[in-house]
Design a protein around this motif. Structure first.
Motif, PDB file in Angstrom:
ATOM      1  N   GLY A 136       0.939  -1.364   0.098  1.00 50.63           N
ATOM      2  CA  GLY A 136      -0.022   0.261   0.010  1.00 50.63           C
ATOM      3  C   GLY A 136       0.814   1.056   0.196  1.00 50.63           C
ATOM      4  O   GLY A 136       0.881   1.987   0.794  1.00 50.63           O
ATOM      5  N   HIS A 137       1.615   1.266  -1.098  1.00 52.44           N
ATOM      6  CA  HIS A 137       2.527   2.485  -1.081  1.00 52.44           C
ATOM      7  C   HIS A 137       2.108   3.864  -1.076  1.00 52.44           C
ATOM      8  O   HIS A 137       1.168   3.881  -1.929  1.00 52.44           O
ATOM      9  CB  HIS A 137       3.492   2.249  -2.333  1.00 52.44           C
ATOM     10  CG  HIS A 137       4.070   0.961  -2.402  1.00 52.44           C
ATOM     11  ND1 HIS A 137       4.448   0.225  -3.649  1.00 52.44           N
ATOM     12  CD2 HIS A 137       4.362  -0.202  -1.406  1.00 52.44           C
ATOM     13  CE1 HIS A 137       5.014  -1.176  -3.304  1.00 52.44           C
ATOM     14  NE2 HIS A 137       5.004  -1.102  -2.325  1.00 52.44           N
ATOM     15  N   LEU A 138       2.627   4.829  -0.493  1.00 54.88           N
ATOM     16  CA  LEU A 138       1.968   6.222  -0.611  1.00 54.88           C
ATOM     17  C   LEU A 138       3.128   6.949  -1.429  1.00 54.88           C
ATOM     18  O   LEU A 138       4.465   6.597  -1.477  1.00 54.88           O
ATOM     19  CB  LEU A 138       2.045   6.938   0.671  1.00 54.88           C
ATOM     20  CG  LEU A 138       1.201   6.194   1.822  1.00 54.88           C
ATOM     21  CD1 LEU A 138       1.320   7.218   2.978  1.00 54.88           C
ATOM     22  CD2 LEU A 138      -0.354   6.802   1.215  1.00 54.88           C
ATOM     23  N   HIS A 139       2.550   7.779  -2.269  1.00 58.14           N
ATOM     24  CA  HIS A 139       3.429   8.788  -3.052  1.00 58.14           C
ATOM     25  C   HIS A 139       3.387  10.178  -2.656  1.00 58.14           C
ATOM     26  O   HIS A 139       1.912  10.637  -2.557  1.00 58.14           O
ATOM     27  CB  HIS A 139       2.956   8.814  -4.514  1.00 58.14           C
ATOM     28  CG  HIS A 139       3.260   7.554  -5.062  1.00 58.14           C
ATOM     29  ND1 HIS A 139       4.400   7.501  -6.105  1.00 58.14           N
ATOM     30  CD2 HIS A 139       2.893   6.230  -5.219  1.00 58.14           C
ATOM     31  CE1 HIS A 139       4.355   6.121  -6.631  1.00 58.14           C
ATOM     32  NE2 HIS A 139       3.578   5.229  -5.877  1.00 58.14           N
ATOM     33  N   LEU A 140       4.250  10.864  -2.121  1.00 59.09           N
ATOM     34  CA  LEU A 140       4.383  12.022  -1.445  1.00 59.09           C
ATOM     35  C   LEU A 140       4.981  13.087  -2.241  1.00 59.09           C
ATOM     36  O   LEU A 140       6.127  12.815  -2.558  1.00 59.09           O
ATOM     37  CB  LEU A 140       4.920  12.027  -0.137  1.00 59.09           C
ATOM     38  CG  LEU A 140       4.484  10.716   0.690  1.00 59.09           C
ATOM     39  CD1 LEU A 140       5.227   9.962   1.943  1.00 59.09           C
ATOM     40  CD2 LEU A 140       3.164  10.874   1.452  1.00 59.09           C
ATOM     41  N   PHE A 184      12.114   2.972  -0.105  1.00 57.54           N
ATOM     42  CA  PHE A 184      11.393   4.051  -0.749  1.00 57.54           C
ATOM     43  C   PHE A 184      12.180   4.282  -2.200  1.00 57.54           C
ATOM     44  O   PHE A 184      13.089   3.217  -2.603  1.00 57.54           O
ATOM     45  CB  PHE A 184      11.772   5.387  -0.086  1.00 57.54           C
ATOM     46  CG  PHE A 184      13.355   5.936  -0.200  1.00 57.54           C
ATOM     47  CD1 PHE A 184      13.389   7.099  -1.125  1.00 57.54           C
ATOM     48  CD2 PHE A 184      14.426   5.496   0.143  1.00 57.54           C
ATOM     49  CE1 PHE A 184      14.464   7.367  -1.326  1.00 57.54           C
ATOM     50  CE2 PHE A 184      15.523   5.742   0.263  1.00 57.54           C
ATOM     51  CZ  PHE A 184      15.877   6.958  -0.732  1.00 57.54           C
ATOM     52  N   ARG A 185      11.248   4.843  -2.891  1.00 63.47           N
ATOM     53  CA  ARG A 185      12.158   5.340  -4.283  1.00 63.47           C
ATOM     54  C   ARG A 185      11.846   6.705  -4.398  1.00 63.47           C
ATOM     55  O   ARG A 185      10.762   7.301  -4.111  1.00 63.47           O
ATOM     56  CB  ARG A 185      11.335   4.531  -5.287  1.00 63.47           C
ATOM     57  CG  ARG A 185      11.404   3.179  -5.594  1.00 63.47           C
ATOM     58  CD  ARG A 185      10.952   2.396  -6.967  1.00 63.47           C
ATOM     59  NE  ARG A 185      10.943   1.092  -6.756  1.00 63.47           N
ATOM     60  CZ  ARG A 185      10.232   0.335  -7.539  1.00 63.47           C
ATOM     61  NH1 ARG A 185       8.839   0.658  -7.630  1.00 63.47           N
ATOM     62  NH2 ARG A 185      10.424  -0.980  -7.224  1.00 63.47           N
ATOM     63  N   VAL A 191       9.037  11.544  -3.004  1.00 64.86           N
ATOM     64  CA  VAL A 191       9.051  10.048  -2.782  1.00 64.86           C
ATOM     65  C   VAL A 191       7.846   9.091  -2.873  1.00 64.86           C
ATOM     66  O   VAL A 191       6.826   9.587  -2.985  1.00 64.86           O
ATOM     67  CB  VAL A 191       9.626  10.029  -1.310  1.00 64.86           C
ATOM     68  CG1 VAL A 191      11.201  10.484  -1.300  1.00 64.86           C
ATOM     69  CG2 VAL A 191       8.796  10.556  -0.193  1.00 64.86           C
ATOM     70  N   GLU A 192       8.371   7.733  -2.924  1.00 63.48           N
ATOM     71  CA  GLU A 192       7.154   6.647  -2.798  1.00 63.48           C
ATOM     72  C   GLU A 192       7.687   5.916  -1.511  1.00 63.48           C
ATOM     73  O   GLU A 192       8.634   5.310  -1.450  1.00 63.48           O
ATOM     74  CB  GLU A 192       7.147   5.959  -4.256  1.00 63.48           C
ATOM     75  CG  GLU A 192       6.434   4.657  -3.829  1.00 63.48           C
ATOM     76  CD  GLU A 192       6.617   3.495  -5.052  1.00 63.48           C
ATOM     77  OE1 GLU A 192       5.911   2.644  -4.991  1.00 63.48           O
ATOM     78  OE2 GLU A 192       7.278   3.929  -6.003  1.00 63.48           O
TER      79      GLU A 192
END
Length: 260
Positions: A136-140, A184-185, A191-192
């Motif tokens: 459940g990755h967040l993109h910020l 992270f990426r 970031v992800e």
């Protein structure tokens, strides 16, 4: 500092039949990592190994974020129903060999991710043959992200979202393989954050909770050098808490930093 914060996401989930058996998404959903299937309104879906992945437009408020996540879930629920299938929002699922027979089902892991604590590339995990997991990755994103800010944002999300996830996500199997602390990426917009499983899309309340915890992470970082120093001081505790599902460490961190 950390102005114009927006949040996106690309959660994953599974399909299952009406008897509760995991079913591959291959050939059923459409879309790929490189070419997601546009479903209108800035939303997209895709097949990721045997799971279903979806994307939402960046959201600037909790209400919009919650509405976007559950808009796509409602779409997928109806789409699955037409195939006599249902959604399975769990961090892990064990598939039959038949469901994993397609070559796409053997493509585990895509581009590498990195660890915000070690500042090194994460090694590719070894996955049990029939097990698959969902994140459940967040993109910020925020205004003019710098690399040191990206690292701080991931570390703060580990503290406020990652450790607190233990309250709601009791699946230790995925955490032993994927979603290690600091995963992270780096993106051009920010970031992800890749640590969390998909547990937080299972209800509107948990989706709102994840948004609020993310907001706490940014509020903490706005304290500046004090926050960065605290994250460095607590690095070992945060990493151990997440990677070993250690509730005793979480309770200590929670008392000190008012995580929840």
């Amino acid at each position: 500092m950390y102005d114009n914060v927006m949040r996106g996401a690309d959660p994953e989930l599974f399909l299952m039949d009406m008897q509760g058996n995991p079913v591959t998404s291959i050939g059923k959903i459409g879309g790929t990592k490189m070419e997601p299937r546009d479903i209108g309104g800035g939303y997209a879906v895709q097949e990721d190994n045997v799971s279903v992945e979806f994307n939402i437009p960046p959201a600037g408020s909790r209400d919009v974020f919650v509405a976007e996540i559950h808009h796509v879930l409602a779409y997928l629920e109806e789409y699955a129903k037409q195939m006599n299938l249902q959604l399975n929002i769990q961090p892990t699922a064990e598939f039959s060999e038949e469901q994993l027979s397609h070559p796409q089902a053997q493509e585990l892991g895509c581009e590498p991710d990195f660890c915000a604590w070690t500042l090194k590339e994460n090694p590719r995990p070894t996955v049990p043959k029939l097990l698959r997991s969902s994140g459940g990755h967040l993109h910020l994103s925020w205004k003019n992200p710098k690399m040191h800010e990206r690292i701080a944002v991931i570390r703060a999300h580990d503290l406020f979202c990652g450790t607190a996830s233990l309250l709601h996500d009791n699946n230790t199997l995925r955490r032993s393989i994927y979603g290690k602390a600091g995963a992270f990426r780096s993106k051009h917009y920010g970031v992800e954050w890749r640590t969390a499983s998909n547990f937080w899309i299972s209800s509107r309340e948990l989706t709102a909770w994840m948004y609020d915890q993310s907001e706490k992470a940014f509020e903490f970082l706005r304290e500046g050098k004090k926050a960065v120093a605290a994250l460095e001081k607590e690095a070992n505790a945060i990493v151990q808490c997440i990677n070993t599902s250690d509730m005793a460490i979480f309770e200590r961190l929670n008392r000190r930093y008012n995580i929840t």
